[in-house]
Design an enzyme around this catalytic site. Sequence first.
Site, PDB file in Angstrom:
ATOM      1  N   ASP A   7      -2.885   1.649 -26.467  1.00  0.00           N
ATOM      2  CA  ASP A   7      -2.134   2.713 -26.529  1.00  0.00           C
ATOM      3  C   ASP A   7      -2.462   3.251 -25.103  1.00  0.00           C
ATOM      4  O   ASP A   7      -3.303   2.883 -24.377  1.00  0.00           O
ATOM      5  CB  ASP A   7      -2.914   3.694 -27.404  1.00  0.00           C
ATOM      6  N   GLU A   9      -2.062   7.166 -22.570  1.00  0.00           N
ATOM      7  CA  GLU A   9      -1.911   8.791 -22.256  1.00  0.00           C
ATOM      8  C   GLU A   9      -1.324   8.822 -21.056  1.00  0.00           C
ATOM      9  O   GLU A   9      -1.691   7.957 -20.133  1.00  0.00           O
ATOM     10  CB  GLU A   9      -3.011   9.618 -23.015  1.00  0.00           C
ATOM     11  N   HIS A  57      -3.262  15.853 -25.667  1.00  0.00           N
ATOM     12  CA  HIS A  57      -4.493  14.627 -25.358  1.00  0.00           C
ATOM     13  C   HIS A  57      -5.937  15.375 -24.878  1.00  0.00           C
ATOM     14  O   HIS A  57      -6.856  14.816 -24.905  1.00  0.00           O
ATOM     15  CB  HIS A  57      -4.406  13.488 -24.592  1.00  0.00           C
ATOM     16  N   HIS A 153      -5.371  13.460 -29.340  1.00  0.00           N
ATOM     17  CA  HIS A 153      -4.950  11.999 -29.018  1.00  0.00           C
ATOM     18  C   HIS A 153      -5.901  11.504 -27.997  1.00  0.00           C
ATOM     19  O   HIS A 153      -6.015  12.247 -27.098  1.00  0.00           O
ATOM     20  CB  HIS A 153      -3.435  12.032 -28.581  1.00  0.00           C
ATOM     21  N   ASP A 158      -6.927   6.178 -30.639  1.00  0.00           N
ATOM     22  CA  ASP A 158      -5.852   5.901 -31.103  1.00  0.00           C
ATOM     23  C   ASP A 158      -5.551   4.400 -31.382  1.00  0.00           C
ATOM     24  O   ASP A 158      -5.044   3.922 -32.306  1.00  0.00           O
ATOM     25  CB  ASP A 158      -4.518   6.496 -30.638  1.00  0.00           C
TER      26      ASP A 158
END
Length: 247
Positions: A7, A9, A57, A153, A158
Amino acid sequence: MRQLVVDTETTGLEPSEGHRVIEIGCVEVVERQLTKANFHRYLQPDREIDAGAVAVHGISNAFLADKPRFAEIAEELIDYLRGAELIIHNAAFDVGFLNHELSQWRPNAPRIEDLCTVVDTLALARQRHPGQRNSLDALCRRYEIDNSRRDLHGALLDAEILADVYLAMTGGQVALALGSESTPDHHGGQAEAGVLPRRVRKDRPPLRILRATDLERSAHLARLQAINAASDGGCVWMSLSGKTRAP
C-alpha cells in the site's frame, strides 16, 4: 510463493499533476504465513501535500521534512519487490504512482509490471461479491477482520489489514507454523510450511470397529427413502450402482 501486500500514501490523487508517494508499506507473506520481513519507508516529496490527502492519512510536510527521497530508497525497493507477487487493493492507483516514481528516478528504470506480477484485491472482491461494497473497511466487516486501529489510513497498517483480508478471502490462514523449516512428510517429501505431517505410532493398538446395528441400518434406510421422495428420485446414495448403500 513469495507475496508482498503493498500500500502507498501520496500527496494527492494524480501523479500526472506532480503528486508523489510519501509512504510505502509492504508486508511479506510466504506460503500464506506472515514473515515480518516487511518494508516500510516515509518519503520526502519536495512538494506540499493536499489538504484532502492529509485528512485521509494524517501525514504532514513537517513530519516528512527529514525523511529520504524516493531516489535514495529506489534500489532497495526494487531489490525487495523483484520476483514477488504483489497483492494490492485498487492496484492501478498504487502501481501507477510507483511507476511514476521509478520513471522520475531514472528514465530506463523498470516498471512494477517488469519486476512483479500483480493481484488486485478490489477486482477479486468484485468477482466474489458482485453488487456489494468492496472497500477495505467493507471487506474487514465481511470477513470479521479487526481494523479498529484504522482511524487514519497508513501504508503499513493498511497493508497488514489487507494481508489478513486476502488470506481470509482466498481460503483463510493455514495452520500455525511451529517452526520456520518444512519437515519431511510420510511420503518422503517436504510437508507444506506450517502444516505438521501426520504420524502414527507403530505400537498403537488396533482401532475399534463399531458396526451399525440393524435398528440403525433401518433408520438410515428410512431417511434415504424420505430424501429420495422429497427430491423426486434425486438421492445420490439411493442411485449409486442401482443399490441402496447403508452403513
